[in-house]
Scaffold this active site. Structure first.
Site, PDB file in Angstrom:
ATOM      1  N   SER B 152     -16.219  -7.101 -24.975  1.00 57.50           N
ATOM      2  CA  SER B 152     -17.511  -7.552 -25.501  1.00 57.50           C
ATOM      3  C   SER B 152     -17.363  -7.933 -26.981  1.00 57.50           C
ATOM      4  O   SER B 152     -16.593  -8.843 -27.293  1.00 57.50           O
ATOM      5  CB  SER B 152     -18.555  -6.453 -25.261  1.00 57.50           C
ATOM      6  OG  SER B 152     -19.848  -6.947 -25.468  1.00 57.50           O
ATOM      7  N   ASP B 230     -22.709  -9.160 -14.720  1.00 56.94           N
ATOM      8  CA  ASP B 230     -22.882  -8.674 -16.105  1.00 56.94           C
ATOM      9  C   ASP B 230     -24.184  -9.230 -16.681  1.00 56.94           C
ATOM     10  O   ASP B 230     -24.323 -10.438 -16.857  1.00 56.94           O
ATOM     11  CB  ASP B 230     -21.666  -9.160 -16.907  1.00 56.94           C
ATOM     12  CG  ASP B 230     -21.663  -8.690 -18.349  1.00 56.94           C
ATOM     13  OD1 ASP B 230     -22.760  -8.513 -18.930  1.00 56.94           O
ATOM     14  OD2 ASP B 230     -20.563  -8.526 -18.906  1.00 56.94           O
ATOM     15  N   HIS B 267     -20.945  -5.112 -17.015  1.00 55.92           N
ATOM     16  CA  HIS B 267     -20.426  -5.050 -18.394  1.00 55.92           C
ATOM     17  C   HIS B 267     -19.801  -3.683 -18.714  1.00 55.92           C
ATOM     18  O   HIS B 267     -19.342  -3.467 -19.828  1.00 55.92           O
ATOM     19  CB  HIS B 267     -21.589  -5.324 -19.352  1.00 55.92           C
ATOM     20  CG  HIS B 267     -21.167  -5.824 -20.710  1.00 55.92           C
ATOM     21  ND1 HIS B 267     -20.612  -7.063 -20.910  1.00 55.92           N
ATOM     22  CD2 HIS B 267     -21.217  -5.248 -21.948  1.00 55.92           C
ATOM     23  CE1 HIS B 267     -20.335  -7.238 -22.198  1.00 55.92           C
ATOM     24  NE2 HIS B 267     -20.691  -6.145 -22.853  1.00 55.92           N
TER      25      HIS B 267
END
Lengths: 289, 289
Positions: B152, B230, B267
């Site tokens: 991320s 995600d 995620h």
């Protein structure tokens, strides 16, 4: 029968982890959470299940997030069930005062002391209630093929629920750094004196793995790993040697009870994750037999 | 040069994870923590290192505890370095107000705005300071063989530090669900406008992976995985397609830049752990070449 509510789902390796919530009768009507990993590769057939019991202060998430179990479980086509470690929010005075008693520390017993007996029934929650609610929800698990493992307090839980089951509910048991002789260590003494009317005497027949194995004559399938760098081991909270000696004295050889001393590892999930795959494969031998 | 202080050590797989603390000049003299995994199987020789950059709200512990990286790293004989995600305790007004800016959200830049420029220099911390203090401590890492990966915000960090390094400090870069075009998404806009005097304009040349790859003509070694489940991907925070298109437009083919869409993953670290071993082996190709 309570209805399961989905809290969250995560795809992980070739399977899906789902967190469920339901009103637990065994825990006195409180909400109970658990995580359930289902492998994808089951082609519509029921899969065997391995129950993971976590240690003091942990929740249903700890083993799922840190254990490193999913790769091996997915490839072996085994479901993993992660219960919580105690009821939550029972409102009993003193329940939240200590990290090693009460909330997060149910010790996998059915409490018999008046103030705890309504809510602190983790043994029944795991052995009876969770299989019932999961089957009732139509989830494709074959509860005739169950095994059980755990860490520390959860290792104690795995060994004792395995050995105490007259119906031989579990095919095999394994443990990381289990509290192996709890009537002889501070954690166990505190828990049993707190939850059980008969204290250590009541515990000895039902909830002490070393006492149980010493009277267990049928063949068993048990694997234990502990680390020589584990401070709780050094402090005498785990006592795996007592369990090993009682096993051998009762005639269980190294094919039935393996207790492995792992040099330098400690009590953490770093230790658990190192041997996670080993333990999954150990249970696969029996779950898929 | 600051002295490293050992905070803790854990044996994990065939190696040891050590948490260190030191006074960080790059972070304005604050204490900085990092975790370092060293494989045992190095026979006294220096080992290559793979740097892992975590995402928003994380610390130096998150990837170590949940990533599932150690088995593959130990077997490949690669060290893993886990920095923190921001300075801690700088005491800047507003620093702790949001989860996506300030503490836990350093965004792997060197801040140029007056109030942040003393402490928020995570780019220098990672590319210059950590190698220096680790080498000075005599730890057996060969910083000529470095690669970098992350998740991320940390995926953004990995791609940009890789692409912005004129000295080609890193041999390869990979990312899980990276913020791939941060000047075009809310997280990036907030961070760049907050940390950089020149805001998005200043960011474009230095800290936007998509802008950087579009002008990068030398061969690259980049692997990206993201999950179609995600939510941050769906919300347009990640934009991996922009990075892929810019890569192809700049002449980087699928052997140089692989961007894999992984069906159904989200995620979380459940996603990361699924592809952890893949990423370690990707980097091993270049670190051990």
């Amino acid at each position: 029968m309570s209805v399961l509510e989905k809290v969250s789902t995560n795809k992980v390796f070739e399977g899906e982890l789902t967190k469920y919530k339901f009103k637990s009768a065994a825990l006195g009507g409180l909400d109970a959470n658990f995580n359930l990993f289902m492998p994808f590769n089951n082609a519509g057939a029921k899969v065997p299940v391995l129950v993971y019991l976590a240690g003091l202060t942990c929740t249903e998430d700890t083993g799922a997030q840190k254990g490193g179990f999913f790769g091996a479980a997915a490839s072996q086509n085994i479901a993993l069930l992660f219960p919580d470690t105690s009821p939550r929010g029972a409102g009993i005075p003193g329940e939240d005062g200590d990290w090693d008693f009460g909330t997060g520390a149910g010790f996998y017993v059915d409490a018999t002391k008046a103030e705890y007996s309504k809510h602190y029934n983790m043994a029944t929650h795991i052995t009876v209630e969770l299989p019932q609610v999961i089957e009732a929800a139509g989830i494709l698990i074959d509860f005739k093929r169950q095994s059980i493992f755990g860490h520390s307090m959860g290792g104690h839980g795995a060994l004792t629920l395995y050995l105490a089951s007259k119906a031989k509910q579990y095919r095999s048991a394994s443990a990381f750094a289990p509290i192996s002789n709890p009537t002889k260590c501070p954690w166990g003494e505190k828990a049993f004196n707190g939850y059980l009317q008969g204290g250590l005497t009541e515990a000895l027949d039902k909830y002490d793995a070393t006492a149980l194995i010493s009277k267990y004559t049928d063949p068993v399938h048990i694997l234990i790993d502990y680390g020589t760098g584990d401070n709780f081991y050094k402090q005498g909270q785990l006592l795996p040697e007592n369990f090993l000696k009682a096993s051998r004295d009762a005639g269980h050889d190294e094919f039935q009870v393996r207790v492995r001393s792992q040099s330098g590892y400690d009590h953490s999930y770093y230790f658990i994750s190192t041997f996670a795959s080993d333990h999954i494969h150990f249970h696969a031998n029996f779950l898929k037999a």
